[in-house]
Enzyme design. Structure first.
Site, PDB file in Angstrom:
ATOM      1  N   PRO A 221      59.004  53.069  18.539  1.00  0.00           N
ATOM      2  CA  PRO A 221      60.012  53.059  17.167  1.00  0.00           C
ATOM      3  C   PRO A 221      61.676  54.319  17.617  1.00  0.00           C
ATOM      4  CG  PRO A 221      58.278  53.851  16.402  1.00  0.00           C
ATOM      5  CD  PRO A 221      58.178  52.579  17.840  1.00  0.00           C
ATOM      6  N   GLY A 222      62.539  53.873  17.941  1.00  0.00           N
ATOM      7  CA  GLY A 222      63.290  55.126  17.838  1.00  0.00           C
ATOM      8  C   GLY A 222      63.926  54.595  18.761  1.00  0.00           C
ATOM      9  N   THR A 223      64.172  53.146  19.697  1.00  0.00           N
ATOM     10  CA  THR A 223      64.703  53.028  21.423  1.00  0.00           C
ATOM     11  C   THR A 223      65.757  52.164  20.885  1.00  0.00           C
ATOM     12  OG1 THR A 223      62.986  51.153  20.918  1.00  0.00           O
ATOM     13  CG2 THR A 223      62.743  52.494  22.496  1.00  0.00           C
ATOM     14  N   THR A 226      67.794  49.186  15.857  1.00  0.00           N
ATOM     15  CA  THR A 226      69.114  49.262  14.638  1.00  0.00           C
ATOM     16  C   THR A 226      70.147  49.934  14.881  1.00  0.00           C
ATOM     17  OG1 THR A 226      67.144  50.227  13.362  1.00  0.00           O
ATOM     18  CG2 THR A 226      69.124  49.850  12.275  1.00  0.00           C
ATOM     19  N   GLU A 441      45.401  78.260  29.102  1.00  0.00           N
ATOM     20  CA  GLU A 441      46.257  78.204  29.470  1.00  0.00           C
ATOM     21  C   GLU A 441      46.361  77.782  31.728  1.00  0.00           C
ATOM     22  OE1 GLU A 441      48.137  76.176  28.300  1.00  0.00           O
ATOM     23  OE2 GLU A 441      47.358  76.836  25.747  1.00  0.00           O
ATOM     24  N   HIS A 444      44.099  75.698  32.978  1.00  0.00           N
ATOM     25  CA  HIS A 444      44.794  74.214  33.015  1.00  0.00           C
ATOM     26  C   HIS A 444      45.242  73.794  34.262  1.00  0.00           C
ATOM     27  CE1 HIS A 444      43.321  72.347  29.293  1.00  0.00           C
ATOM     28  NE2 HIS A 444      44.227  73.474  28.400  1.00  0.00           N
ATOM     29  N   ASP A 517      42.547  69.553  23.233  1.00  0.00           N
ATOM     30  CA  ASP A 517      42.998  68.784  25.149  1.00  0.00           C
ATOM     31  C   ASP A 517      41.020  67.828  25.310  1.00  0.00           C
ATOM     32  OD1 ASP A 517      43.855  70.738  26.348  1.00  0.00           O
ATOM     33  OD2 ASP A 517      42.305  72.152  26.151  1.00  0.00           O
TER      34      ASP A 517
HETATM   35  P1  ADP Z   1      64.692  52.484  16.188  1.00  0.00           P
HETATM   36  O1  ADP Z   1      66.284  50.913  14.958  1.00  0.00           O
HETATM   37  O2  ADP Z   1      64.881  51.457  17.429  1.00  0.00           O
HETATM   38  O3  ADP Z   1      63.592  52.803  15.092  1.00  0.00           O
HETATM   39  P2  ADP Z   1      67.436  53.991  15.808  1.00  0.00           P
HETATM   40  O4  ADP Z   1      67.725  52.729  16.168  1.00  0.00           O
HETATM   41  O5  ADP Z   1      67.536  53.639  14.719  1.00  0.00           O
HETATM   42  O6  ADP Z   1      65.856  52.996  16.470  1.00  0.00           O
HETATM   43  O7  ADP Z   1      67.492  54.814  16.688  1.00  0.00           O
HETATM   44  C1  ADP Z   1      67.376  56.235  15.948  1.00  0.00           C
HETATM   45  C2  ADP Z   1      69.392  56.521  16.765  1.00  0.00           C
HETATM   46  O8  ADP Z   1      68.706  56.777  18.321  1.00  0.00           O
HETATM   47  C3  ADP Z   1      70.717  55.519  16.691  1.00  0.00           C
HETATM   48  O9  ADP Z   1      71.081  56.503  15.646  1.00  0.00           O
HETATM   49  C4  ADP Z   1      70.713  57.469  18.715  1.00  0.00           C
HETATM   50  O10 ADP Z   1      71.562  57.937  17.905  1.00  0.00           O
HETATM   51  C5  ADP Z   1      69.609  57.367  18.631  1.00  0.00           C
HETATM   52  N1  ADP Z   1      69.571  56.041  20.034  1.00  0.00           N
HETATM   53  C6  ADP Z   1      67.933  55.361  20.132  1.00  0.00           C
HETATM   54  N2  ADP Z   1      68.272  54.905  21.164  1.00  0.00           N
HETATM   55  C7  ADP Z   1      69.225  54.377  21.780  1.00  0.00           C
HETATM   56  C8  ADP Z   1      69.967  54.433  23.377  1.00  0.00           C
HETATM   57  N3  ADP Z   1      69.336  53.081  24.146  1.00  0.00           N
HETATM   58  N4  ADP Z   1      71.355  54.408  22.901  1.00  0.00           N
HETATM   59  C9  ADP Z   1      71.535  55.827  22.670  1.00  0.00           C
HETATM   60  N5  ADP Z   1      71.164  56.104  21.423  1.00  0.00           N
HETATM   61  C10 ADP Z   1      69.772  55.927  21.057  1.00  0.00           C
HETATM   62 ZN    ZN Z   2      44.436  73.443  26.553  1.00  0.00          ZN
HETATM   63 MG    MG Z   3      65.059  50.975  13.179  1.00  0.00          MG
END
Ligand code: ADP
Ligand code: ZN
Ligand code: MG
Length: 634
Positions: A221-223, A226, A441, A444, A517
């Site tokens: 997620p978040g890569t 979309t 801390e 660690h 931990d």
């Molecule tokens: P996914 O669909 O893989 O979960 P999104 O495409 O929705 O992730 O990404 C969410 C936001 O994170 C995007 O709108 C953008 O702002 C940022 N983001 C994620 N990946 C990138 C990337 N490779 N380059 C630039 N911005 C990114």
């Molecule tokens: Zn600790």
């Molecule tokens: Mg997405």
């Protein structure tokens, strides 16, 4: 990005949650018709029942004798009688009485000159009338119910169920280009081809090459999955249809399938275009999954498969889908001719992170201290969405502090904020708690330093954070690592245990502060035994497999219960050894531990540099001392 999506409100488009106009008008007309009919029927029966009256047979005979009867009508079961005196009146009363087996009646009526209307069998119109009067109320009820349902559920009601209210978002131009997506060079490379193909499909068809139909974007997620899909549409300047997998799945079986049909119909009209199905695992789950079937989902999936096959490959429509759970997808979705291309969207590496940061700082003001490379190094494991979030938080922090531009400090504070939560300014630790937190801390950090003899930390603080931690160690960014050796893992286990070990050595009691931990250490030790083949006892046996490649949501054991118990024992042994090692290291360097902890208690924060200064000071004085001893011994 998503705020410039506008719901599809095209004039000739029926995917906006309503039924087509003409069907709606028809329905209204029908409803009116039926309500009118019901009212009329009601009035009629009311009126007639008020003016009929039952009488006895004797009374009827008396009326006949008295010459008062004008007409007698046989209705089948009764005689209906109208009287001469009522004939002209507007509110005439009709009397009725039951028929009797009376042979004298007919001659009497003839004699008195009564008009006799015999009974006629029902004609077809009469029969129809009867049927209608039963059927119409039912139909009416059904319609009313349907309208109510639609109001309540918004699910399309009974009649409109299939018509999709699905949120098909169509964007004529996404406005996103490949330049907005950084750090995913391989993925972009594969997608450039798709763009080219949307630009001039003839180039491919002339040779006889079949155009690809679909590509599956896979990654955590978040890569930016979309984002990438949008960028493809943006680069190719074609409309972008997007729909999330969950939009298809509804309570009613068959709804999803009809939505798929609608979506593809619409897409075909708009070719060339991109159809994007986000989170496709919601419908594409393997049909023979362990978790049991789901009729609705299966039907939707079947429809999707059928539609993809029905697509002419010269209709330049490309179907992109995204998921972070590729392993649950049905095999049928992945076979050639469907989503045959799999585009991996990985977590960005060091350079990728720096590039992503560069993309996102385009719209913010930076001052001259900013070094994005350092931030990229410190954010190992972060994905694009995290990095975008960090930049934004940094900008907010800069505003809060009344500055006009973001500084490097803002960026690092934002990183801590994203990772650890906000500082809790008013939560004050007691003197005792501060001491314990400090020793924990430092425990660690010191175990790391002793094992590696390198600056182990960027900084340590004991300011509580909203995420619940009382203090934490910010690790010094390391070179990007793709692998870990067994030695490194063992060292890390010792580091995890360092906090608790310090508590035990110094205070002779332990606290609840080490729960995280312990959890992490256990997870690592378990993976070493069950997945990495690092325990002598089990050797290279796979005892556990991960459920998902991209989400860390647990794993399943592949071994018998007896083995599982032995695995637990093995993990316990490894953890125990690590703990003993941590205790040994810290007790041997008790002076270091005390000195650094004192510093931290006083100042609340210690940087890596200050840490190493004290560390070396103590060690040097110790080794001097040892050397002196040696000299004396000589
Ligand atoms: P996914 O669909 O893989 O979960 P999104 O495409 O929705 O992730 O990404 C969410 C936001 O994170 C995007 O709108 C953008 O702002 C940022 N983001 C994620 N990946 C990138 C990337 N490779 N380059 C630039 N911005 C990114
Ligand atoms: Zn600790
Ligand atoms: Mg997405």
């Amino acid at each position: 990005m998503s705020d410039n999506r506008t719901p599809n409100r095209g004039g000739d488009n029926k995917n906006n949650g309503k039924m087509p106009k003409n069907t709606q008008n028809m329905m209204m007309f029908l409803v009116f018709l039926m309500v009118g009919f019901m009212l009329w029927n009601m009035v009629r029966t009311q009126y007639s029942s008020a003016t009929t009256q039952e009488i006895t047979y004797n009374e009827f005979l008396t009326m006949l004798e008295e010459d008062r009867v004008a007409t007698v009508e046989d209705t089948g079961y009764t005689w209906e009688i109208t009287l001469k005196e009522d004939e002209d009146s507007a509110y005439s009363v009709t009397y009725y009485t039951g028929k009797m087996d009376d042979d004298d009646l007919l001659p009497l009526m003839v004699e008195k000159g009564v008009e006799i209307i015999p009974y006629v069998q029902d004609t077809w119109s009469g029969v129809l009338w009867n049927i209608l009067s039963i059927l119409l109320p039912i139909v009416l009820l059904w319609v009313v119910f349907g309208v109510l349902m639609r109001r309540m559920g918004g699910a399309g009601g009974m009649m409109g169920v299939g018509k999709s209210k699905a949120k098909v978002y169509i964007e004529k131009e996404t406005g996103v280009t490949f330049q907005d997506v950084a750090g995913e060079e391989e993925a972009k490379e594969s997608l450039v081809e798709v763009v080219d193909f949307l630009h001039n499909p003839t180039k491919y068809t002339e040779i006889g090459a079949k155009l690809p139909k679909g590509a599956l974007l896979v990654g955590p997620p978040g890569t930016g999955k979309t984002l990438l899909a949008k960028a493809v549409a943006g680069e190719a300047h074609v409309p972008f249809f997007s729909l999330a997998g969950s939009d298809f799945v509804e309570m009613f079986v068959g709804v999803g399938a009809s939505r798929v049909r609608d979506l593809f119909e619409e897409a075909k009209k708009n070719a060339p275009c991109i159809v994007f199905i986000d989170e496709i695992d919601a419908i594409g789950k393997s049909r023979d999954s362990r978790l049991g079937g789901n009729d609705e989902r299966e039907q939707t999936l079947n429809q999707l498969l059928a539609e993809m096959d029905g697509f002419e490959s010269n209709q330049a429509c490309i179907i992109l889908a995204a998921t972070n759970r590729p392993e649950v997808l049905d095999q049928a979705l992945l076979r050639p001719g469907r989503f045959d291309r799999r585009i991996i969207v990985e977590r960005p590496d060091l350079k990728g992170r720096e590039d992503i940061l560069k993309v996102h700082v385009k719209n913010v003001k930076l001052d001259e201290t900013v070094d994005l490379g350092a931030l990229a190094l410190a954010t190992s494991g972060a994905v694009g969405a995290d990095l975008a979030n960090m930049i934004n938080e940094a900008a907010i922090l800069a505003v809060k502090n009344g500055r006009k531009a973001i500084s490097q400090k803002d960026l690092f504070n934002a990183m801590e904020l994203v990772m650890m939560g906000k500082e809790k300014k008013n939560k004050i630790l007691s003197e005792e708690e501060r001491r314990i937190a400090s020793y924990h801390e430092v425990g660690h950090a010191l175990t790391t330093a002793l094992q590696k003899d390198a600056e182990p930390v960027q900084k340590i603080t004991i300011v509580p954070r909203t995420s619940g931690v009382l203090g934490y160690v910010l690790q010094t960014p390391e070179e990007e690592k793709n692998m870990m050796t067994q030695k490194e893992m063992e060292a890390r286990l010792v580091t995890y245990m360092g906090g608790r070990a310090a508590e035990e050595i110094v205070f002779d009691s332990v606290t609840s502060g080490a729960s995280n931990d312990i959890q992490q250490a256990t997870r690592l030790a378990r993976a070493m035994v069950t997945q990495y083949g690092m325990s002598k006892k089990f050797g290279l046996m796979n005892l556990e497999s991960r459920e998902s490649m991209y989400l860390d949501n647990g794993s399943v054991l592949n071994c018998s219960d007896a083995t599982a118990a032995q695995v637990d024992a093995e993990i316990m042994r490894i953890l125990g050894e690590a703990y003993e090692e941590a205790k040994r290291l810290l007790s041997e360097n008790r002076e270091c531990l005390d000195k650094i902890s004192d510093f931290l208690i006083e100042k609340e924060t210690i940087t890596g540099k200050e840490f190493m200064e004290i560390f070396h000071q103590v060690r040097d004085s110790q080794s001097d001392y040892h050397q002196e001893e040696l000299i004396f011994a000589e």
